[in-house]
Design a protein around this motif. Structure first.
Motif, short mmCIF file in Angstrom:
data_model
loop_
_atom_site.label_atom_id
_atom_site.label_comp_id
_atom_site.label_asym_id
_atom_site.label_seq_id
_atom_site.Cartn_x
_atom_site.Cartn_y
_atom_site.Cartn_z
N ALA A 10 0.84 -1.18 0.00
CA ALA A 10 0.01 0.02 -0.01
C ALA A 10 0.78 1.35 -0.03
O ALA A 10 0.31 2.38 -0.43
N ARG A 49 -1.92 4.41 -7.68
CA ARG A 49 -2.36 4.17 -6.39
C ARG A 49 -3.04 5.65 -5.85
O ARG A 49 -2.92 6.56 -6.40
N ASP A 53 -4.99 2.50 -1.84
CA ASP A 53 -5.64 1.52 -2.69
C ASP A 53 -4.56 1.49 -3.86
O ASP A 53 -4.02 2.60 -4.23
N ASN A 66 -7.70 -2.99 -2.35
CA ASN A 66 -7.87 -1.97 -1.54
C ASN A 66 -6.61 -1.73 -0.39
O ASN A 66 -5.87 -2.66 -0.19
N ARG A 67 -6.93 -0.90 0.31
CA ARG A 67 -5.82 -0.60 1.39
C ARG A 67 -5.56 -1.94 2.34
O ARG A 67 -4.29 -2.18 2.55
#
Length: 77
Positions: A10, A49, A53, A66-67
């Motif tokens: 992330a 990004r 995410d 997703n994160r």
């Protein structure tokens, strides 16, 4: 090859190519990510990004994480 610091996927920057160092989480999550191609040593390119995410390419496939999911994948630069 020298060992470099690990960071969550992330936090990897846009256009960076990283390698999967470790996948954390419960067995089902680790298996799911492995099925998508997130296995130790796999090369991952961050396409874009936003707020943690990420959209990446791994093993020829473009995927969005997703994160929370991306935070379970530790990578090295």
């Amino acid at each position: 090859m020298a060992s470099s610091a690990q960071l969550p996927l992330a936090m990897a920057g846009e256009d960076e190519v990283v390698r999967v160092a470790r996948v954390r989480g419960d067995a089902d999550l680790r298996q799911h990510l492995a099925n998508l191609g997130f296995v130790e040593g796999a090369e991952v390119k961050v396409v874009s990004r936003a707020a943690g995410d990420v959209i990446v390419t791994v093993k020829g496939a473009r995927l969005a994480l997703n994160r929370a999911m991306a935070s379970h994948v530790s990578v090295t630069l």
